[in-house]
Write an enzyme that holds these catalytic residues in place. Sequence first.
Site, mmCIF file in Angstrom:
data_model
loop_
_atom_site.group_PDB
_atom_site.id
_atom_site.type_symbol
_atom_site.label_atom_id
_atom_site.label_comp_id
_atom_site.label_asym_id
_atom_site.label_seq_id
_atom_site.Cartn_x
_atom_site.Cartn_y
_atom_site.Cartn_z
ATOM 1 N N LYS A 225 3.035 4.398 -1.393
ATOM 2 C CA LYS A 225 3.215 5.161 -2.477
ATOM 3 C C LYS A 225 4.553 6.036 -2.374
ATOM 4 O O LYS A 225 4.406 6.968 -1.562
ATOM 5 C CB LYS A 225 1.977 5.930 -2.603
ATOM 6 C CG LYS A 225 0.657 5.525 -2.975
ATOM 7 C CD LYS A 225 0.062 5.331 -1.678
ATOM 8 C CE LYS A 225 -1.427 4.692 -2.063
ATOM 9 N NZ LYS A 225 -2.229 4.120 -0.746
ATOM 10 N N LYS B 75 -4.703 11.360 4.086
ATOM 11 C CA LYS B 75 -4.085 10.762 5.588
ATOM 12 C C LYS B 75 -3.275 11.749 6.476
ATOM 13 O O LYS B 75 -2.301 11.757 5.924
ATOM 14 C CB LYS B 75 -3.712 9.275 5.371
ATOM 15 C CG LYS B 75 -4.327 8.295 4.671
ATOM 16 C CD LYS B 75 -3.742 8.053 3.105
ATOM 17 C CE LYS B 75 -4.292 6.876 2.285
ATOM 18 N NZ LYS B 75 -5.592 6.478 2.113
ATOM 19 N N HIS C 4 0.692 -1.363 0.005
ATOM 20 C CA HIS C 4 0.121 -0.093 0.262
ATOM 21 C C HIS C 4 0.724 1.372 -0.174
ATOM 22 O O HIS C 4 0.202 2.399 0.048
ATOM 23 C CB HIS C 4 -0.855 0.009 1.182
ATOM 24 C CG HIS C 4 -2.170 1.032 1.223
ATOM 25 N ND1 HIS C 4 -2.416 1.883 2.036
ATOM 26 C CD2 HIS C 4 -3.175 1.113 0.296
ATOM 27 C CE1 HIS C 4 -3.236 2.668 1.588
ATOM 28 N NE2 HIS C 4 -3.971 1.995 0.553
ATOM 29 N N ASP D 40 17.340 9.861 -8.075
ATOM 30 C CA ASP D 40 18.496 10.454 -8.081
ATOM 31 C C ASP D 40 18.871 10.375 -6.426
ATOM 32 O O ASP D 40 19.709 11.183 -6.131
ATOM 33 C CB ASP D 40 18.946 11.728 -8.673
ATOM 34 C CG ASP D 40 18.919 11.542 -10.155
ATOM 35 O OD1 ASP D 40 18.948 10.304 -10.868
ATOM 36 O OD2 ASP D 40 18.905 12.481 -10.829
ATOM 37 N N ASP E 171 -1.075 20.099 18.033
ATOM 38 C CA ASP E 171 -0.481 21.393 18.277
ATOM 39 C C ASP E 171 0.052 22.257 17.215
ATOM 40 O O ASP E 171 0.822 23.014 17.759
ATOM 41 C CB ASP E 171 0.313 21.051 19.485
ATOM 42 C CG ASP E 171 -0.658 20.299 20.992
ATOM 43 O OD1 ASP E 171 -1.631 20.175 20.919
ATOM 44 O OD2 ASP E 171 0.190 20.144 21.884
ATOM 45 N N HIS F 145 -9.289 11.175 0.418
ATOM 46 C CA HIS F 145 -8.471 10.099 0.585
ATOM 47 C C HIS F 145 -7.392 10.528 1.357
ATOM 48 O O HIS F 145 -6.430 9.738 1.548
ATOM 49 C CB HIS F 145 -8.167 9.625 -0.876
ATOM 50 C CG HIS F 145 -7.559 8.220 -0.733
ATOM 51 N ND1 HIS F 145 -6.430 8.097 -1.379
ATOM 52 C CD2 HIS F 145 -8.039 7.130 -0.593
ATOM 53 C CE1 HIS F 145 -5.923 6.674 -1.315
ATOM 54 N NE2 HIS F 145 -6.866 6.297 -0.630
#
Length: 486
Positions: free
Chosen positions: A226, A406, A224, A231, A411, A404
Amino acid sequence: MTTFYTVISWLSVFGYWLLIAGVTLRILMKRRAVPSAMAWLLIIYILPLVGIIAYLSFGELHLGKRRAERAKAMWPSTARWLSELKECQHIFANSNSEVASPLFQLCERRQGINGVKGNQLQLLTTTDDTLKALVRDIELARHNIEMVFYIWQPGGLVDQVAESLMAAARRGVHCRLLLDSAGSKQFFRSPYPAMMRNAGIEVVEALKVNVFRMFLRRMDLRQHRKIVLIDNYVAYTGSMNMVDPRFFKQDAGVGQWIDMMARMEGPVATTLGIVYACDWEIETGKRILPPPPDANIMPFEEETGHTIQVIASGPGFPEEMIHQALLTAVYAAREQLIMTTPYFVPSDDLLHAICTAAQRGVDVSIIVPRENDSMMVRWASRAFFTELLNAGVKIYQFEGGLLHSKSVLVDGQLSLVGTVNLDMRSLWLNFEITLVIDDDGFGADLAQVQDDYIARSALLDGERWNKRPLWHRVTERLFYFFSPLL
């Protein structure tokens, strides 16, 4: 003959109950959360054969023998690499803010290295901005490009990324592409895998779905993450799959997907690189550790910039790491806690931590999409709303599409962004990646994005919520009982 059939019948009954007893004992002996164990036992005793097959297929974390052996074999070399990295003291943060210190200490002790400083960090909040920036960076690549995604779906701007990646490979840039088999099934059915391989790109189908091996490896274990690495200096990660939302799941009835990605320059690319190297070795057996730290990191030495810690979670990585990190972040909150997630099915510990934060005076907000592409998760998540509302948590339902993103902001200083949903699959099962950023400047940027989400959301009213139909309550409780399995 009658006696023979009688014996066979009794043996079948005995074997049937022996199998149920054996699986029951296995569930009880495994160290797992009580709600999860009870849910599995309920399924097995209501639908015995279906339940047993389901448990053997999805009930335990089977990485597979071959991958497990590779994961075990890679750690000695990975440990040596981390030891060499720790000698580059100039890239590591010596201190953290008060709110971030507990989490950074946890990460250092569990993962072996501290957060790295001197990183340049940009928050990208639209797909167009992200994909166009990625194409520019690919066109400037000189040495290597590594990518891992859960979903790669051809169409729209994604095709421009594919074309630029193939062009980079043709001019001599070493390109690797690791894609989840289930999430990227449309990609693997398209002409692109052959086109990319012909251009010189290494394309690997991760965690292939094979029903004939369902008892040897858990089929719903997914890659899952991404991540994009260019370089060993430029890196991307966040919630966005390699899709153009104008062409992705248009028939789902939830609107376009809303994501965020972080673009980074600096030594954090090296720490993300070791995560990618581990994933690549687990899947292919080939070792591709990033370049030696001295050669790779010296150009990154900067006194200014963002301090970032990388948390890699999943099979073969420190157990319960992301769950512990989220709990630590929530308990560190003193003034404000804002969380965004598309799938909210938390563990009991995380739910109680969030409620406790609100009850001790922290301003707690959770932003979730009003509509969801998963019917089961939609109903299961609603089962937690009453307890959250009673504790004083503000729940915002996003109305501008499928949110979508996350993210967690504590604070205004401590930020967590990445691929982790607040559900059981992300917390305990899948390969995930999370950035922990200790910086009030980035916190202000993230707060601005979250404020925009809130402006496009409706605040859930507690009194109105308590008047919802009885059948809603029953459906919520039904799916809540199975929430440990979602």
